[in-house]
Design an enzyme around this catalytic site. Structure first.
Site, short mmCIF file in Angstrom:
data_model
loop_
_atom_site.label_atom_id
_atom_site.label_comp_id
_atom_site.label_asym_id
_atom_site.label_seq_id
_atom_site.Cartn_x
_atom_site.Cartn_y
_atom_site.Cartn_z
N ASP A 71 0.85 -1.18 0.00
CA ASP A 71 0.00 0.00 0.00
C ASP A 71 0.89 1.24 0.00
O ASP A 71 2.02 1.20 0.48
CB ASP A 71 -0.90 0.01 1.24
CG ASP A 71 -2.28 -0.52 0.92
OD1 ASP A 71 -2.44 -1.08 -0.17
OD2 ASP A 71 -3.17 -0.40 1.78
N GLU A 104 -10.46 -7.65 0.99
CA GLU A 104 -9.57 -8.25 -0.01
C GLU A 104 -8.40 -8.97 0.65
O GLU A 104 -7.93 -10.01 0.18
CB GLU A 104 -9.09 -7.20 -1.02
CG GLU A 104 -7.96 -6.29 -0.54
CD GLU A 104 -8.45 -5.13 0.31
OE1 GLU A 104 -7.66 -4.20 0.54
OE2 GLU A 104 -9.61 -5.15 0.74
N ASP A 105 -7.89 -8.41 1.77
CA ASP A 105 -6.82 -9.08 2.52
C ASP A 105 -7.30 -10.42 3.05
O ASP A 105 -6.60 -11.44 2.94
CB ASP A 105 -6.37 -8.20 3.70
CG ASP A 105 -5.46 -7.08 3.27
OD1 ASP A 105 -4.56 -7.33 2.46
OD2 ASP A 105 -5.65 -5.94 3.74
#
Length: 760
Positions: free
Chosen positions: A555, A643-644
């Site tokens: 990120d 999503e993780d």
């Protein structure tokens, strides 16, 4: 002359006398002398010491060559041809490939008619198809069609038998003689012969059938499926019974069977003979006559004793404690016992001559089962005793792999059927038998990604290769400002400084367009900006620009040093099929709310490594996008940090292994606040354990409309529970492993340490 006639007469008379004394018994059998064809009866020898020899069977049993109710192969073939006119169908002759060219392999299920009966099992099959990634509600896009008429039970004595199927399917405008249709069937025929008559003409449809006779099976066209009960789970399914602590492979019993004995009719011959191999010690073979309404009318002299012995042993206990399980034919060739033995890691010994084994087109049953001959039953005990213990263990391990990969749920049975058909459409891009018969299995090795073993993360050892020596850095930028922040500039510099970095890709997911190229920092490796669709699932799209096997997912607010990146990459190269990263969470079961939860509190266990700073194989991008249905990706786009969780759940479901946490810089633990959206405080006693906060991801500036942290936490719990519901079980695996460099924190000179900066 008279003397000559006399000698001729005497010679003729002597010949007749000799023929009468030495061949008279055979002459009496001729129809010429008897006037009718007499019934032959074998003259078994009368041994002088027969009173000392144990009799293995009754004389009446020896006189019978087989069950009179059994049809001959020619009669069975005639019955088949009377119903299935297209017995010579192949994919090349009875399947329209052009329907699959435009939209790919899409499957359409007919809409269910009002008040149409539907069994529980067939309802599960239709649900599995509709939940798959191949389902389409538009028949114009479809390559394959599934009837909404329940065709599983075609025994006309059954209460689930659907009548007038021929008339109904002829009225379907899409039927087209059965072309490009798939028909499922579990039971065919009825008492007494149980032929493979379905009661309607399937035309040119593919038949996915249980208890398939090999002589009626159309190779490369039909598919043999296992017989499963109505209670078989829709998805997930129970685990196999073989665990790491269950070796050595030798168990209390060598060979067992406990089940019904048919006194008359088809299938009775094999089960009636099973008592011959019972020794009451390491071989237990128990049968009972006590089933059916009129069993007492047909009971024989063994029934009472068999029924008493039958109650002395528990079936589940025999399964748990036996190395081999006899799987004889029933009224039909297949039985529920086959799947029960697979799950129990009890090696199936198949006694069902002529049975086309389930998914034999893809599965190598020679590695998981012993195929016997019904007529050579007495040789089975000595045959299984000769199998070496190492091979026995290999057989048991393969039964567990096959059970988990293809048979533990209706979803897997149906999806395996669809994948086999899909492989036939593009033979040059189909799975090899190696992929079908090796972990993680054919359903999880997508040929659309590659057909080369070295491109997958699972086969480096078997292939004798290793993953690429460099990685691709993949940074997701989603800053609402639309400009380059200081954090992403520092991150690019740190990552590009790694000797193992081959390229940097930036996924631009902002409203504003990305800055021009001159605004980006100068790096020693290529830097490419990809325009995203502003969806969270975009992070795991299989972009063609990703060139390396290893992907470092980041990120823009992540803070990492070059040493951390180097060490994590070297760890990943040793574990290429797992997620290797820094920030970790754990999952737990909340008994009060009766649902799963996740936490980021510090403990010694972990089950989730956030992909905001983690290495994984690029194949998981393809698996995430192409294997999972669109509904799950839409779920990810709507819930925070989902999503993780989904990526970790997916990798754990594929590998059955936990992620790996590696050393992180000390300052991150102390200076960065707790991860936004993670649980702050207790919420009941966790069952699995709780984990450390996510230290690498600084909280970004709050954008307009940002929801409070409590709502993020609630969304994470909802995400996890919805994923568990879709998979049918909790795939995440907990671990207490953290890998540090050699001499990490040891009181030695920093010159002796490979990653000294990790301790600063």
């Amino acid at each position: 002359m008279q003397t000559r006639k006399k000698y001729i007469f005497l010679t003729f008379l002597a010949s007749w006398l000799l023929l009468f004394f030495f061949g008279g018994d055979q002459l009496r059998r001729f129809a010429f002398f008897s006037g009718r064809k007499t019934e032959a009866r074998r003259n078994w020898p009368h041994w002088t010491d027969r009173s000392h020899l144990k009799s293995f069977t009754d004389p009446e049993e020896l006189q019978s060559d087989g069950d009179p109710s059994l049809l001959s192969p020619r009669e069975r073939r005639a019955a088949w041809l009377s119903v299935y006119k297209n017995s010579r169908c192949r994919m090349e002759t009875c399947f329209d490939f052009s329907r699959c060219e435009k939209n790919g392999f899409k499957v359409f299920t007919y809409p269910r008619e009002k008040d149409q009966p539907l069994s529980e099992s067939y309802s599960k099959i239709l649900t599995s198809i509709q939940r798959s990634r191949y389902y389409t509600p538009n028949p114009e896009e479809a390559c394959l069609f599934i009837l909404s008429i329940d065709t599983l039970d075609r025994d006309h004595l059954s209460g689930q038998y659907v009548r007038n199927v021929d008339e109904k399917i002829r009225g379907f405008p899409l039927w087209n003689g059965g072309r490009n249709h798939l028909i499922f069937n579990l039971y065919s025929g009825t008492w007494p012969n149980y032929t493979e008559d379905l009661g309607f003409d399937i035309g040119q449809a593919i038949l996915a059938k249980a208890s398939f006779y090999t002589e009626n099976f159309r190779p490369g066209f039909d598919i043999s499926i296992p017989l499963f009960s109505k209670d078989h789970p829709q998805r997930g399914g129970e685990r196999g019974w073989l665990y790491q602590d269950s070796i050595p492979p030798k168990k209390k019993y060598l060979l067992v069977f406990k089940g019904k004995r048919y006194l008359t009719g088809i299938g009775s011959g094999t089960r009636n003979a099973l008592h011959h191999i019972h020794n009451g010690k390491d071989i237990v073979s128990l049968t009972t006559c006590k089933h059916g309404k009129d069993w007492e009318k047909h009971k024989d002299t063994r029934c009472d004793k068999d029924n008493v012995d039958y109650e002395k042993f528990d079936y589940q206990e025999l399964l748990h404690n036996s190395t081999f399980c006899i799987v004889p034919r029933g009224r039909r060739l297949g039985s529920f016992r086959f799947l029960e033995a697979l799950q129990a890691a009890c090696i199936p010994v198949l006694l069902s001559d002529g049975w086309e084994l389930p998914f034999a087109e893809a599965i190598d049953w020679g590695k998981a089962a012993v195929v016997g001959n019904e007529r050579l039953l007495l040789q089975i005990p000595s045959a299984v005793r000769c199998i070496h213990p190492e091979r026995v263990l290999a057989f048991q391990q393969q039964t567990q792999f096959l059970w988990d990969a293809y048979f533990s749920s209706v979803d897997k049975i149906v999806h395996t059927t669809l994948e086999i058909i899909k492989d036939r459409l593009l033979p040059h891009r189909s799975r090899s038998r190696f992929l079908w018969n090796t972990l993680p299995g054919g359903l999880l090795a997508l040929p659309d990604f590659s057909t080369h073993l070295g491109d997958f993360p699972f086969y480096y050892l078997q292939h004798g290769s290793s993953p690429s020596e460099k990685f691709t850095a993949f940074i997701r930028a989603a800053s609402p400002a639309g400009s380059l922040s200081q954090s992403i500039l520092r991150l690019i510099q740190a990552v590009s400084g790694s000797q193992y970095c081959a390229q940097i890709l930036v996924l631009w997911s902002c409203e504003k367009p990305p800055p021009p190229s001159e605004k980006w920092p100068q790096t020693s490796v290529p830097l490419t900006v990809i325009q995203g669709r502003r969806k969270l699932s975009d992070r795991f799209f299989p972009y063609a620009a990703i060139q390396m096997d290893a992907v470092l997912s980041l990120d823009e607010h992540t803070s990492l040093s070059t040493s951390e990146v180097d060490f994590a990459f070297m760890v990943w190269r040793s574990f290429p099929k797992r997620i290797v990263g820094f920030s970790s969470w754990s999952h737990f079961w909340d008994p009060e709310q009766r649902r799963w939860g996740c936490t980021s509190k510090w403990t010694n266990e972990l089950s989730i490594v956030l992909t905001t700073a983690a290495f994984y194989h690029r194949y998981y991008h393809s698996l995430f996008t192409e294997y999972l249905p669109a509904g799950l990706r839409e779920l990810v786009d709507g819930l925070a940090t989902c999503e993780d969780i989904l990526m970790n759940v997916l990798v754990a479901a594929v590998t059955k292994l936990p992620p790996i946490k590696v050393t992180q810089h000390k300052q991150h633990k102390e200076t960065l606040p707790q991860q936004v959206g993670c649980k702050d405080g207790d919420a009941g006693t966790p069952q699995i354990g709780e984990l450390s906060p996510s230290p690498l991801r600084s909280p970004p500036a709050k954008a307009k409309g940002t929801v409070p942290g409590g709502r993020h936490f609630s969304q994470q719990q909802d995400c996890l529970n919805q994923l568990v519901d879709w998979f049918g079980y909790m795939p995440l695996v907990s671990s207490q492993l953290r890998l540090d460099p050699v001499l990490f924190k040891d009181q030695v000179s920093v010159l002796r340490k490979k990653y000294p900066r990790l301790e600063k």
